[in-house]
Motif scaffolding. Structure first.
Motif, PDB file in Angstrom:
ATOM      1  N   SER A 183       0.811  -1.697  -0.180  1.00  0.00           N
ATOM      2  CA  SER A 183       0.239  -0.317   0.232  1.00  0.00           C
ATOM      3  C   SER A 183       1.322   1.163  -0.356  1.00  0.00           C
ATOM      4  N   THR A 184       0.482   1.975  -1.216  1.00  0.00           N
ATOM      5  CA  THR A 184       1.568   3.876  -1.023  1.00  0.00           C
ATOM      6  C   THR A 184       0.163   4.353  -1.457  1.00  0.00           C
ATOM      7  N   PRO A 185       0.642   6.114  -0.687  1.00  0.00           N
ATOM      8  CA  PRO A 185       0.416   7.196  -0.711  1.00  0.00           C
ATOM      9  C   PRO A 185      -0.361   7.409  -2.271  1.00  0.00           C
ATOM     10  N   LEU A 186       0.277   7.160  -2.719  1.00  0.00           N
ATOM     11  CA  LEU A 186       0.555   7.912  -4.089  1.00  0.00           C
ATOM     12  C   LEU A 186       0.219   7.522  -5.429  1.00  0.00           C
ATOM     13  N   GLU A 187       0.348   6.412  -5.110  1.00  0.00           N
ATOM     14  CA  GLU A 187      -0.361   5.310  -5.970  1.00  0.00           C
ATOM     15  C   GLU A 187      -1.834   4.835  -5.566  1.00  0.00           C
ATOM     16  N   LEU A 188      -2.567   5.385  -5.195  1.00  0.00           N
ATOM     17  CA  LEU A 188      -3.697   5.328  -4.022  1.00  0.00           C
ATOM     18  C   LEU A 188      -4.541   6.037  -4.661  1.00  0.00           C
ATOM     19  N   SER A 189      -3.904   7.954  -4.525  1.00  0.00           N
ATOM     20  CA  SER A 189      -3.974   8.949  -4.555  1.00  0.00           C
ATOM     21  C   SER A 189      -4.225   9.114  -5.954  1.00  0.00           C
ATOM     22  N   LYS A 190      -3.796   8.377  -6.956  1.00  0.00           N
ATOM     23  CA  LYS A 190      -4.197   8.032  -8.303  1.00  0.00           C
ATOM     24  C   LYS A 190      -4.768   7.600  -8.455  1.00  0.00           C
ATOM     25  N   PHE A 191      -5.502   6.880  -7.901  1.00  0.00           N
ATOM     26  CA  PHE A 191      -7.183   5.619  -8.118  1.00  0.00           C
ATOM     27  C   PHE A 191      -7.765   6.543  -7.828  1.00  0.00           C
ATOM     28  N   THR A 192      -8.375   7.767  -6.634  1.00  0.00           N
ATOM     29  CA  THR A 192      -9.086   8.113  -5.492  1.00  0.00           C
ATOM     30  C   THR A 192      -8.967   9.719  -6.156  1.00  0.00           C
ATOM     31  N   ASP A 193      -7.761   9.878  -6.376  1.00  0.00           N
ATOM     32  CA  ASP A 193      -7.931  11.918  -6.711  1.00  0.00           C
ATOM     33  C   ASP A 193      -8.487  11.979  -5.073  1.00  0.00           C
ATOM     34  N   THR A 194      -8.394  11.384  -4.101  1.00  0.00           N
ATOM     35  CA  THR A 194      -7.750  12.187  -3.127  1.00  0.00           C
ATOM     36  C   THR A 194      -6.793  12.338  -2.239  1.00  0.00           C
ATOM     37  N   ASP A 195      -6.344  13.383  -1.562  1.00  0.00           N
ATOM     38  CA  ASP A 195      -4.878  13.902  -0.972  1.00  0.00           C
ATOM     39  C   ASP A 195      -4.361  12.751  -0.636  1.00  0.00           C
ATOM     40  N   HIS A 253      -4.391   8.620   2.508  1.00  0.00           N
ATOM     41  CA  HIS A 253      -4.226   7.700   2.241  1.00  0.00           C
ATOM     42  C   HIS A 253      -2.949   7.452   3.408  1.00  0.00           C
ATOM     43  N   TYR A 254      -1.383   8.277   3.435  1.00  0.00           N
ATOM     44  CA  TYR A 254      -0.962   8.056   5.009  1.00  0.00           C
ATOM     45  C   TYR A 254      -1.506   7.617   6.236  1.00  0.00           C
ATOM     46  N   SER A 255      -2.630   8.649   6.096  1.00  0.00           N
ATOM     47  CA  SER A 255      -3.093   9.016   7.446  1.00  0.00           C
ATOM     48  C   SER A 255      -3.704   7.385   7.704  1.00  0.00           C
ATOM     49  N   MET A 256      -3.925   6.838   7.083  1.00  0.00           N
ATOM     50  CA  MET A 256      -4.722   5.758   6.757  1.00  0.00           C
ATOM     51  C   MET A 256      -4.703   3.845   6.946  1.00  0.00           C
ATOM     52  N   ILE A 257      -3.026   4.681   6.411  1.00  0.00           N
ATOM     53  CA  ILE A 257      -1.697   3.505   6.506  1.00  0.00           C
ATOM     54  C   ILE A 257      -1.470   3.356   7.487  1.00  0.00           C
ATOM     55  N   LEU A 258      -1.135   4.711   7.928  1.00  0.00           N
ATOM     56  CA  LEU A 258      -0.399   4.703   9.272  1.00  0.00           C
ATOM     57  C   LEU A 258      -1.926   4.198  10.749  1.00  0.00           C
ATOM     58  N   ALA A 259      -2.704   4.204  10.511  1.00  0.00           N
ATOM     59  CA  ALA A 259      -3.721   3.857  11.608  1.00  0.00           C
ATOM     60  C   ALA A 259      -3.592   2.287  11.549  1.00  0.00           C
ATOM     61  N   ASN A 260      -3.770   1.736  10.442  1.00  0.00           N
ATOM     62  CA  ASN A 260      -3.521   0.269  10.103  1.00  0.00           C
ATOM     63  C   ASN A 260      -2.692  -0.513  10.625  1.00  0.00           C
ATOM     64  N   THR A 261      -1.056   0.361  10.205  1.00  0.00           N
ATOM     65  CA  THR A 261      -0.234   0.009  11.254  1.00  0.00           C
ATOM     66  C   THR A 261      -0.171  -0.145  12.531  1.00  0.00           C
ATOM     67  N   GLY A 262      -0.645   1.154  12.872  1.00  0.00           N
ATOM     68  CA  GLY A 262      -0.362   1.329  14.702  1.00  0.00           C
ATOM     69  C   GLY A 262      -1.722  -0.045  15.240  1.00  0.00           C
ATOM     70  N   LEU A 263      -2.275  -0.478  13.813  1.00  0.00           N
ATOM     71  CA  LEU A 263      -3.594  -1.469  14.663  1.00  0.00           C
ATOM     72  C   LEU A 263      -2.410  -2.733  14.352  1.00  0.00           C
TER      73      LEU A 263
END
Length: 250
Positions: free
Chosen positions: A151-163, A167-177
């Motif tokens: 999971s990488t923020p920049l590639e996700l952003s290309k797909f979703t048109d989201t900042d 995505h990085y924040s949500m990746i960190l949240a799941n890494t924290g989990l």
């Protein structure tokens, strides 16, 4: 469960594909608990063997594979009514999209690199998933780690048109989990802190923080002697100061 394995075969997905219109969407729950990594990856490979573009969302101990029959270059949300999702913090399009941890591009990389097999009605390892997971370590930890690996923020952003920060924040949240599941409470909380710095509105990070923090406080004070003996007085004081700073900031 042991009787649902036939919903994860090439034949089933082919049948679904044949029933969809060209713009038809297909979504399916796939758990990460009670499912060994090989079996989980095999399901992903099997979905991909029928549908050309597949994305994946993570919601706690479940994932959602999201795909469509036609082209699927961008994730578009047409409804602006989030209904009951608002009660758990998903009140807008960007927050919903931040749950995506694998774009079709990242999904393809995972299924190409990881071990697994195409499941069929005649031969499916998932038919015996109940037996596999009984001798496995906590499967939800391993499966979430697998997803996060790709999971990488920049590639996700290309797909979703989201900042990308969301995505990085949500990746960190799941890494924290994952850290929390591995009993690394302090490491988990620090990742959630960073997650909320990137996206203060991250509902999942807030939920996880309020779940983990009370448990962390209890452990620090309950095992004061053991922590000091193993890690030293300085480390223990750091933990105490962290607790105080969080309580005072509320």
């Amino acid at each position: 469960s042991s009787d649902s394995w036939m919903l994860f075969t090439r034949e089933f997905y082919s049948l679904v594909h044949s029933k969809l219109r060209e713009d038809g969407v297909f979504i399916q729950w796939i758990p990460i608990h009670n499912l060994e990594v090989y079996d989980f990856t095999s399901i992903l490979k099997t979905v991909r063997s029928v549908f050309s573009n597949v994305s994946l969302m993570v919601t706690g101990t479940y994932t959602l594979v999201l795909t469509k029959k036609g082209k699927f270059e961008k994730l578009e949300i047409f409804s602006k009514d989030f209904g009951d999702l608002k009660t758990i913090g998903i009140a807008d399009e960007d927050t919903f999209k931040s749950l995506v941890l694998l774009s079709p591009e990242l999904f393809n990389i995972l299924v190409e690199r990881e071990k697994g097999e195409i499941l069929s009605d005649l031969k499916s390892s998932v038919e015996f998933a109940e037996f596999h997971r009984r001798v496995a370590e906590d499967t939800k930890v391993k499966n979430l780690k697998l997803i996060l690996k790709y999971s990488t923020p920049l590639e996700l952003s290309k797909f979703t048109d989201t900042d990308p920060k969301k995505h990085y924040s949500m990746i960190l949240a799941n890494t924290g989990l994952v850290d929390y599941w591995d009993n690394l409470h302090y490491e988990a909380l620090k990742k959630l802190d960073k997650s909320l710095e990137l996206d203060p509105k991250n509902f999942y990070s807030r939920f996880l923080f309020h779940t983990i923090f009370p448990n962390f406080v209890e452990l620090v004070y309950k095992y004061e002697t053991q922590i000091k003996e193993r890690y030293g007085e300085k480390v223990y004081q750091e933990l105490v100061e962290y607790i105080r700073s969080k309580i005072e900031s509320k």
